[in-house]
Write an enzyme that holds these catalytic residues in place. Structure first.
Site, PDB file in Angstrom:
ATOM      1  N   ASP A   1       1.327  -1.337  -0.528  1.00 21.25           N
ATOM      2  CA  ASP A   1      -0.348   0.050  -0.255  1.00 21.25           C
ATOM      3  C   ASP A   1       0.506   1.570   0.086  1.00 21.25           C
ATOM      4  O   ASP A   1       0.807   1.775   1.052  1.00 21.25           O
ATOM      5  CB  ASP A   1      -0.855  -0.004   0.814  1.00 21.25           C
ATOM      6  CG  ASP A   1      -1.628  -1.354   1.266  1.00 21.25           C
ATOM      7  OD1 ASP A   1      -2.423  -1.876   0.493  1.00 21.25           O
ATOM      8  OD2 ASP A   1      -1.964  -1.505   2.541  1.00 21.25           O
TER       9      ASP A   1
ATOM     10  N   GLU B   1     -10.907   0.401  -3.273  1.00 21.27           N
ATOM     11  CA  GLU B   1     -10.182   1.020  -2.016  1.00 21.27           C
ATOM     12  C   GLU B   1      -9.390   2.513  -2.565  1.00 21.27           C
ATOM     13  O   GLU B   1      -9.155   2.373  -3.238  1.00 21.27           O
ATOM     14  CB  GLU B   1     -10.297  -0.315  -0.998  1.00 21.27           C
ATOM     15  CG  GLU B   1      -9.210  -1.039  -2.318  1.00 21.27           C
ATOM     16  CD  GLU B   1      -9.156  -2.527  -1.220  1.00 21.27           C
ATOM     17  OE1 GLU B   1      -9.494  -2.451   0.161  1.00 21.27           O
ATOM     18  OE2 GLU B   1      -8.878  -3.431  -2.327  1.00 21.27           O
TER      19      GLU B   1
END
Length: 544
Positions: A13, A192
């Site tokens: 991420d 997301e």
């Protein structure tokens, strides 16, 4: 060249931020403490770990957080002379609910002490903070809909209910104004990881989609207004490997855009490097960087002309690449842990270990079991290579079989292999293997050595060697010479060859069942409750 992945091993991420000539990347740490890893570079080629900012109880306490929960998807930014870090602390994984709480911390510099967190909301995870050019600040996160059968390991699109936008008032320390759902995502689903940036009057939104497995992608959209409506990229996905099954970098998605001082475009993303034959990514989700170009249509594309990420891309300027050391040897002569090591969940590390109790050693105090979600004495570093060897020397005198300490290859409470020193009521002091090779349906501990092998009193050397999908443990009485290499003839193999591939995201119940990464390190537990200490003289990590 920029060689991908730029951050090998468990570094998912990636949020990237440039301040002047300095670049910073923040990555998720999940249940590992301290929270959030921040790496620094001045050339996009060479990166150094410089900070883990969530480091005290007032900022973060993850005791009780399930595996693969904790710190998800931080976003790092710089504005108004300060660094801003937003992140989620996830308290539940399986079942319909997530219980995901979002916070902001700030600091005048990366190396400084970071503030206590300011609570934002709990409507979903993967937050980001956008600083608009008019001075306003906007908070984004995905919205979680619990009214669907979207359990850990089996994500369903209806649970990923779009990207929310709300204004943040830093003076009041609170969100204000209406909450708007600005982007529902593409047909790929599971939207997301939102990040906004502005260029030439357009608001560009990148999101992660497709889940964090082999269908992962970076999706791009744009709008003239921050709250939409957003039109989709001509190719929908800026980065993805889902249509490139033979690409070296798989599972590509979830990243952020950055520009160099002279306007060159790059985009981070997470990725995985699977091993045959089961396509398991034993190094977890790693960080990669792609060079991009702006075309005449006002859209961003990868420079290589396809959405499939490249292993090598050109840096902004020619630069010497500093190779990672083949051997990293730590002798615990300092009073702080070497920078690559972390522990699990708790903000009270003094209850787990000490570097002062016996100078030149790391002392672990046996606490709860290797399967604990609360207080576990495990100090470990990331596996960064498909082939590596780890060695340590342990001085440990257990007086019950409930006291075990040694060396472990660890993913989570259900996926681990460990070589431990303990006591057997008939054999005396022994070494034994504890193994748990999958999440479900059977996650019971097994003992491949049975009652164990008797070993003499005093320090012993333990080692493990991972060659792709295979793991083998070794031991010997403590050598009198310096830390020695993998070729020494006095090392004795212990037990069978074990499945190292299960220590991966795809091990156990599969690619969405967990998503952190493999660690190797030292552990101690004492289920009698007497906190028996184990002293470790050194830890060596060697690329094979």
């Amino acid at each position: 060249m920029i060689i991908n992945p730029i951050l090998p091993g468990f570094n998912p991420d990636p949020s990237i931020c440039r301040v002047g000539e300095d670049y910073y990347i923040a990555t998720s740490t999940f249940e590992w403490y301290p929270g959030v890893q921040i790496h620094h570079s001045r050339d996009l080629v060479n990166w150094t770990l410089v900070r883990r900012p969530l480091e005290r109880a007032s900022q973060l306490d993850m005791r009780g957080n399930p595996d693969s929960c904790g710190i998800w998807a931080p976003c790092l930014s710089h504005a108004d002379g300060r660094f801003w870090l937003v992140y989620t602390d996830v308290k539940r994984f399986d079942g319909n609910f997530k219980d995901a709480h979002n916070y902001i911390v700030t600091a005048p510099s990366i190396e400084a002490e970071w503030s206590d967190p300011v609570y934002m909301n709990s409507s979903g995870f993967d937050p980001s903070l956008f600083h608009d050019d008019d001075g306003r600040k906007w908070f984004l996160n995905m919205q979680w809909n619990h009214r669907t059968e979207s359990y850990g390991g089996s994500p369903k699109h209806p649970a990923f209910d779009g990207i929310l936008l709300q204004e943040w008032d830093p003076a009041a320390g609170a969100l204000k104004g209406p909450v708007r759902n600005i982007f529902a995502g593409s047909p790929l689903g599971l939207v997301e990881g939102p990040h906004l940036f502005k260029k030439n009057g357009w608001y560009y939104l990148t999101t992660a989609e497709g889940g964090t497995g082999y269908d992962h992608a970076v999706t791009m959209a744009r709008s003239r207004a921050i709250d939409g409506p957003y039109e989709m990229h001509p190719d929908t996905h800026l980065i993805t490997s889902k249509d490139g099954p033979d690409a070296a970098l798989q599972r590509a998605g979830h990243g952020q855009y950055v520009e160099t001082p002279d306007g060159k475009a790059y985009h981070t993303h997470l990725c995985g490097r699977p091993l045959a034959p089961k396509r398991r990514c034993t190094l977890g989700r790693e960080t990669a960087l792609q060079k991009c170009v702006w075309r005449d249509d006002g859209w961003l594309y990868l420079e290589n002309g396809t959405p499939v990420p490249a292993l090598e891309v050109a840096p902004p300027k020619p630069v010497d690449r500093v190779a990672r050391p083949a051997v990293i040897s730590r002798h615990f002569d300092d009073v702080v842990l070497p920078p690559e090591f972390q522990w699990l969940r708790t903000p009270e590390p003094d209850r787990l270990f000490s570097l002062a109790a016996r100078p030149g050693h790391l002392r672990l105090y046996g606490r709860e079991s290797l399967g604990s979600w609360f207080e576990q004495s495990l100090v470990a570093r990331r596996q960064e290579d498909h082939r590596f060897r780890a060695e340590t020397r342990i001085d440990f005198a257990p007086d019950t079989y409930q006291q075990v300490a040694g060396l472990t290859h660890y993913y989570n409470r259900h996926k681990l292999h460990a070589l431990g020193v303990t006591l057997h009521e008939k054999l005396g002091r022994v070494i034994t293997i504890l193994s748990c090779a999958g999440d479900y349906p059977d996650s019971r501990l097994s003992f491949p050595l049975g009652p164990g092998i008797a070993v003499p009193d005093g320090p012993v050397d333990l080692a493990m060697e991972v060659i792709d999908n295979d793991l083998r443990f070794f031991w010997r009485p403590a050598a009198t010479d310096a830390v020695s290499g993998a070729g020494d003839v006095d090392w004795q193999p212990v037990g069978p060859v074990l499945d190292a591939g299960v220590i991966s995201d795809e091990g156990g119940r599969g690619e969405h069942g967990s998503f952190t990464g493999a660690f190797c390190g030292m552990f101690a537990f004492d289920t009698s409750g007497r906190a028996k200490g184990a002293d470790f003289d050194f830890f060596v990590y060697r690329r094979v």
